[in-house]
Structures are given as structure tokens and as C-alpha cells.
Enzyme design. Structure first.
Site, short mmCIF file in Angstrom:
data_model
loop_
_atom_site.label_atom_id
_atom_site.label_comp_id
_atom_site.label_asym_id
_atom_site.label_seq_id
_atom_site.Cartn_x
_atom_site.Cartn_y
_atom_site.Cartn_z
N GLY A 167 53.60 -73.25 -64.32
CA GLY A 167 53.24 -72.37 -63.19
C GLY A 167 51.69 -72.19 -62.93
N GLY A 203 48.33 -69.80 -61.03
CA GLY A 203 48.49 -68.41 -60.05
C GLY A 203 46.67 -68.12 -59.38
CB SER A 204 44.86 -66.04 -57.76
OG SER A 204 45.67 -66.00 -56.95
CG PHE A 205 43.59 -63.93 -61.24
CD1 PHE A 205 43.06 -63.78 -60.60
CD2 PHE A 205 44.79 -62.86 -60.86
CE1 PHE A 205 42.29 -63.20 -59.37
CE2 PHE A 205 44.33 -62.16 -59.42
CZ PHE A 205 43.13 -62.22 -58.88
N GLY A 206 45.58 -67.31 -63.17
CA GLY A 206 46.00 -67.78 -64.74
C GLY A 206 46.77 -69.28 -64.79
CE LYS A 232 49.11 -63.55 -64.29
NZ LYS A 232 49.69 -62.36 -63.09
CG ASP A 243 50.69 -61.73 -53.99
OD1 ASP A 243 50.30 -61.71 -53.09
OD2 ASP A 243 50.69 -62.60 -55.27
#
Length: 710
Positions: A403, A405-408, A425, A535
Site C-alpha cells: 500500500g 498513502g500520502s506520507f509513506g 509503514k 481520515d
């Protein structure tokens, strides 16, 4: 074309073949095998074959011993003529899209040793003729839509070692002849059905069974004493029923237990102290019962992360991490009084005093020697370095990427050679907001624990091999990925994809919706300090191996300065606009402060997406038409017109008795849609309270279950 071959096998299994195109004519090649008199194996697992099984497979060679079509996209019914293949020893059709009934006379296959039909859409009753399969040692019917009673005749399968009928619509009592089948030694799973009545005492015959699941049914009565005879049990799941009374003392003989779940029942009494001596026990879930009294403090009870106790209002004591009230002072005074009497008696004699001192010293030394060693995984997690995570993920290779996402990015990893599988993550620190996200997530998750929240195992902060800052969070791994993947499966066209698309049925979606709402209720109202997720969306809801929902990704979370539901007092954001387009509430877009009402809005949109199958950013939603307005405009009689078509397809294949009253089914769908609409109201104060959402969805589920078992 194959009639001159002496011993013939057709094998196309494995991870390297991508035969078929999910098309209706993919299985036409089977017709060419009709004249192959010496055909003895057909194995086409893990490909892309679609279409239906031709009835003519009943004309295969009578010598056929194995027929396996696992993990394809094959649909339609199981041909009734398959019972002509009387020498079959293995019939395996797992994870396809087969529908209709299991052939009634499947018991004619008396040489059958393995029958695997799990992960399909099979409906109707389980044929009683299965009891004729006296050589059968593995029967898997998991995750279908089978209904009716579990046939007593299965007790005739005296060689059965593995039985899995979980996640169906079975009802009635669990037959003593089946649950008492002493041959069961690998595992037996009756979970996620609608079984009623008590657990038969014959369960004590399962002396060799390793795993036993009876969770999420409608069973009642007491946990039978005879369960203590199942001395080889490693995993026991009894959660989600209506069991009452105390935990029987006979369970003290189950010293091999590694996982025990008794949550969500009506059990009472004290927590038995014998659990302290279960040295192999890793997880003990006693939450949501009526236990009372002091919580033990030794053994597994020294590890707060291994014990779940919430929802037992009368518990006290235990280690400080449980945050339970101190035990009743009256009992304490009684104990002090008794101790004083002992001391006075001892002082009366010098020898008695010496004996008392000696005994006390020996007792202290004995307990010090018995102090359990720390969990090796716990030590491993506490000391994780960048090098450990590189090794766990094979150097953060793309093959382990699960996966982004926005930050990693999130990677699948295995800690050490025999360590647990985890999700890692890795923060992208080039984005300055990533560090704030890391801090926010650590702060939000350090003091919270709930069965529907993804568990953070540890954090890693250091430097990489180039001397750059490195930050990562290590989570428990969720084998079934995100809710997003199940609601909107990617077409299976990429190399490495196998099997039909992922799908969720009505009850699965409703259960996940309840899980997420329960997690929000905990975050908003049951924490010492309220937490706003900020979120919530399908990609941030992860599913475990039992398809339970877990809320994840607290990188945008906000902790309120005090426990309050006041819309106007929540703090402002430090990471910019919070949330994701389509799921973020409208007030965030005009600069309003974050609040629990914002999470409820996001939940409402996600709930509508779960049951309509439409994203809030779908291209059909333009100008004034939104997902909220689209759902709000539907009348009670139009609920079936706006829901995900797969939910309706699933009901068509079921026996009519499954939904004997179509109006009841429509009412349940409309009620769910109404909850989503009420949660996503434009004005924050008009949105439903999340605890009311939990109660309403449970009520809808009970009505739906009532419709299925009538």
C-alpha cells in the site's frame, strides 16, 4: 484425441500459469477429454478459467481420482452427473463462483477422501448423503450460503479429521453426533452461522482437536465441563454467543491453549486464576461479559497487550496498565485482619517466627525463579532497527509493497526467520508533513486498544544506510487487505493475479460497518482523551482473516484537549486540511475545526459506499448530485434499485426461504441506507450519534438474521 494414452494427467496448476480469460468458453477444452479412458487426474488450479462446468464431465474416465479447479472464476452449478465418477478421492473447487445446491446424492462418491467447496456461493441444505463418505477425512464448506440444519449423518464420517462449515447460514442445534466426532484432530469450525441451543456435552470427545471455533452464533447455556477433556486444544473461539455462568474449572486442564476468546457473551463470576499458569497462552479475550472481582496479576496477566477485558464493569485490580479501579476496601481489610492474626500467632513462638520467615523467603525465591521469560517477539519489537526492517522486507522490494498513502508506503515484512508477519509503514520524510503525521499517529495510538483498531506494535526512528532520517511504524498484519479492495476490486489482468474478484455479501458488509462504528464510538467516547480520526475511508479499514474490520492510519488524527463532544471546542489542524476528497465533511473545507461530527460524516459516506457500490467521487456525481443526495432521494421501495448489484445477485442464487419476505429484505437495506444518510447530513449537529449508529445497525442485523432463519 487422448484415447491412446495409458495413464493420463491434465495439470495446469500453480503460480506460473495464467490460462483462460474469465470467459464463458474457457472450459471447452474439457470436452476433448471425454474419450480418455485412462484419465486419472484433472488439476487446473489458480488460473483464469471462467464459464460453467459442462454436464458432460460426468462422462470422464471412471478411473478419475482427482478433480481440482481451485481459485478460478468458474460459475454455475456443480454438475449432478459428477457423482458418476465413483473413484474420485479428491474433489476440490475452492474460491470460485459456483452457485446452486450441492448434489443430493454426492454420497455415491464413496471413495472420496477430500471434499473442498469453500469460498463459493453454494446454497440450499448440506446433503445428508455426505454421511455415507466413510473414508472422508477433510470436508470444507466454509464461506458459502448453505442453510438449514447440519445433518446428523455426518457423524458417520468416522475418519473425518477436519471439518469447516463456518460463515454460512446454518441454523438449528449442532448435532451431538457431529461435534462429538472423536476423529476430528486438525480443526473443527462451526463459526459465523445461526446455531442455537447449548453445546452438547459430547464435545468432550474431541480429545485430539487442535483448533475449535464455535464463535458468532446464537448458542446459549453454560460452557460444558466436558470441554476440559479437549486437552490438545491450541485455539478455542467461543465469542459472540449467549453463554452464561462462570468459566468451568475443568478448562484448567487446557494447558496447551495459545489463543482463547470468550468475548461478547454473558459470562460472569471471577476470572479463574489457573490462566496464570498457562505458559503457552498468547491471547486471552474476556471482553464484553459480566466478570467481577480481582484480575489476576501473574503469568499472561502481566502482559496488558495480551489480555482484553473491556466491557466488564465489575472488575478491579490487576496491573496498572488495565486502568481498573482498586478492589473493594472491605475485602482488603479482611485480608489485613487475617494477616494480623497469622503474625500474632507466629510471634507467640520463636520457632514459629523463624519458620514463618523461612517460608516467606522460600516463597519469594520460588516466585522469582518462576517469573516468566519476556516474550521474544516483544523484545524483538522493542529493539527494531533500520537494518531489521530492511531484512524483514528484503530491502523494501516492490514485491512486498502492499500500500501507499500520502506520507509513506506500507510493506509486508517477516521479523527474523521465525518471527511474526507485520505491516511496516515507512514515512516519506521528504514531505515535511510526514514527521507530523508520525508524531500524531504515535501520540494517538500509544494509549488506546480496541479489537477494531489496527494494533501498532512499535515505532522505529533512526537513520538509513545513507545517513538520512528514517521513521517507520510497525503494525499487526491484516491478511485480507483493505475494505477498498473488496468494494472496488481491480480487474484481474495483471501478471500474478489469480482467481475471481473479491466480493462481500450483505452480512459481511453489515458486520464490518458495525466494527468500524464500534471503533469510532470507542475513540470518541470511551478513551480517557477523545480522539478524532480525521481520515476515515475504505482504504483505511483493514480486514483480518475472519473479515473483522479494523480502523487504521491515524496519521491525521487529532486528540482533543479534554473529553468533550462540543463541536466548537476541538482543536484546529496542524497538518493542513484534514481528510480525503469525498469523505471529508463540508465544514472542514471552509476552515472549521475538526470534531467528532466530522468522523461521523466520513463514516456515513463510507457506509453509503459500502452498500451502493459507488464512490463519493464517482463521475455520476456532478454539480448538486452527491452520493448523499443520491441515497437520500430513494424511497423505501427503491432501496434495491440503488444498492450494489452484487448484493442482489447474491440473493437470487439463494434458496427462496433465505429471504422468504422480500419486503423484509428491502426494509433492512433501506434502514442501512437511512443510517448512512443521517450520518452524512450537511449540518454537523444533525448527524447521528455514533453510539446510536452502533445500536441501530445491531438492530438491523438482528432483523436480517430473523428473516434468514424463519
Amino acid at each position: 484425441m487422448y484415447d491412446h494414452v495409458w495413464d493420463f494427467t491434465v495439470r495446469f496448476p500453480g503460480c506460473y500459469n495464467y490460462l483462460g480469460s474469465w470467459g464463458a468458453k474457457d472450459l471447452n477444452f474439457l470436452l476433448s477429454l471425454m474419450n480418455s479412458t485412462n484419465l486419472w487426474i484433472v488439476e487446473i488450479d489458480r488460473n483464469r478459467f471462467g464459464g460453467v462446468l459442462p454436464e458432460s464431465i460426468s462422462n470422464f474416465s471412471i478411473n478419475l481420482s482427482k478433480f481440482s479447479i481451485d481459485e478460478n472464476g468458474i460459475s454455475g452449478r456443480i454438475p449432478s452427473g459428477i457423482v458418476n465418477l465413483v473413484n474420485l478421492e479428491k474433489l476440490s473447487m475452492t474460491n470460485n463462483q459456483l452457485s446452486g445446491n450441492i448434489p443430493n446424492d454426492i454420497g455415491k462418491l464413496q471413495n472420496l477422501k477430500v471434499l473442498i467447496l469453500d469460498g463459493n456461493r453454494l446454497s440450499g441444505i448440506i446433503p445428508s448423503s455426505l454421511g455415507n463418505l466413510t473414508l472422508l477425512f477433510e470436508l470444507r464448506l466454509y464461506n458459502n450460503q448453505l442453510e438449514g440444519n447440519l445433518p446428523q449423518s455426518l457423524g458417520g464420517c468416522q475418519n473425518l479429521m477436519l471439518l469447516d462449515v463456518a460463515k454460512n447460514n446454518l441454523s438449528g442445534k449442532i448435532p451431538a453426533q457431529v461435534i462429538g466426532l472423536s476423529s476430528l484432530s486438525i480443526f473443527a469450525d462451526f463459526s459465523a452461522n445461526y446455531f442455537t441451543g447449548v453445546i452438547p456435552k459430547e464435545i468432550g470427545n474431541l480429545k485430539d482437536v487442535g483448533e475449535l471455533g464455535i464463535s458468532d452464533n446464537m448458542l446459549s447455556g453454560r460452557i460444558p465441563d466436558s470441554l476440559g477433556s479437549c486437552i490438545k486444544l491450541e485455539v478455542l473461539a467461543l465469542q459472540g454467543n449467549f453463554f452464561h455462568g462462570s468459566i468451568p474449572s475443568s478448562l484448567g486442564s487446557l494447558r496447551g491453549l495459545q489463543e482463547l476468546d470468550l468475548s461478547r457473551n454473558n459470562l460472569s463470576g471471577k476470572i479463574p486464576e489457573f490462566f496464570q499458569s498457562f505458559v503457552l497462552l498468547q491471547t486471552l479475550n474476556l471482553s464484553d461479559n459480566n466478570f467481577e472481582g480481582a484480575v489476576p496479576v501473574e503469568g499472561i496477566f502481566r502482559n496488558a497487550s495480551a489480555i482484553l477485558l473491556k466491557g466488564n464493569a465489575k472488575l478491579c485490580g490487576g496491573i496498572s496498565e488495565f486502568r481498573l479501579p482498586k478492589c473493594n476496601i472491605k475485602n482488603h481489610k479482611k485480608r489485613m485482619s487475617l494477616l494480623l492474626k497469622i503474625v500474632i500467632s507466629a510471634v507467640c513462638s520463636l520457632s514459629g517466627l523463624a519458620s514463618l520467615f523461612t517460608c516467606a523467603l522460600l516463597y519469594w525465591l520460588k516466585n522469582k525463579r518462576k517469573e516468566p521469560a519476556l516474550d521474544p517477539y516483544k523484545n524483538l519489537l522493542l529493539n527494531l532497527s533500520y537494518q531489521d526492517l530492511v531484512k524483514a522486507t528484503d530491502g523494501f522490494v516492490a514485491a512486498n509493497l502492499i500500500g501507499a498513502g500520502s506520507f509513506g508506503r506500507v510493506y509486508k515484512g517477516i521479523l527474523a526467520e521465525i518471527g511474526p508477519t507485520v505491516a511496516i509503514k515507512v514515512l516519506n520524510l521528504v514531505d515535511s508533513r510526514a514527521s507530523k503525521s508520525f508524531i500524531a499517529e504515535c501520540e494517538a495510538l500509544k494509549n488506546i486498544r480496541h479489537r477494531n483498531l489496527v494494533k501498532v506494535l512499535t515505532a522505529c526512528s533512526g537513520v538509513d544506510y545513507q545517513g538520512n532520517d528514517f521513521k517507520a511504524l510497525v503494525y499487526e498484519y491484516m491478511v485480507n487487505g483493505s475494505l477498498e479492495e473488496w468494494l472496488h476490486p481491480i480487474p484481474r489482468t495483471e501478471e500474478g493475479d489469480h482467481g475471481p474478484p473479491k466480493r462481500l455479501n450483505l452480512l459481511q458488509r453489515l458486520n464490518i460497518a458495525i466494527d468500524v462504528a464500534s471503533a469510532l464510538d470507542y475513540l470518541h467516547h470511551q478513551c480517557q482523551i477523545s480522539i478524532i480520526h480525521c481520515d476515515l475511508k475504505p482504504s483505511n479499514v483493514l480486514l483480518d482473516d475472519d473479515m473483522n474490520g479494523h480502523v487504521s492510519d491515524f496519521g491525521l488524527a487529532k486528540i482533543l484537549s479534554e473529553c468533550t463532544n462540543n463541536y466548537s471546542t476541538s482543536q484546529s489542524s496542524s497538518i493542513g486540511v484534514r481528510g480525503t476528497l469525498g469523505y471529508a465533511p463540508p465544514e472542514y473545507g471552509v476552515g472549521s475545526q475538526v470534531s467528532i461530527y466530522g468522523d461521523v460524516y466520513s463514516y456515513g459516506i463510507m457506509l453509503l459506499e459500502m452498500f451502493t457500490g459507488r464512490r463519493p467521487t464517482d463521475e455520476m456525481f456532478k454539480e448538486d448530485l452527491t452520493l448523499h443526495n443520491f441515497a437520500k432521494a430513494a424511497s423505501p421501495d427503491q432501496a434495491a434499485e440503488i444498492v450494489d448489484s452484487f448484493l442482489l445477485e447474491g440473493t437470487i442464487d439463494m434458496d427462496r426461504r433465505m429471504y422468504s419476505t422480500s419486503q423484509r429484505f428491502q426494509d433492512c437495506l433501506f434502514s442501512i441506507i437511512r443510517v448512512g444518510v443521517n450520518c452524512s447530513a450537511e449540518i454537523p449537529q444533525e448527524r447521528m450519534k455514533i453510539n446510536d449508529v452502533v445500536a441501530e445497525l445491531h438492530s438491523i442485523k438482528n432483523k436480517l438474521i430473523g428473516a434468514t432463519i424463519r
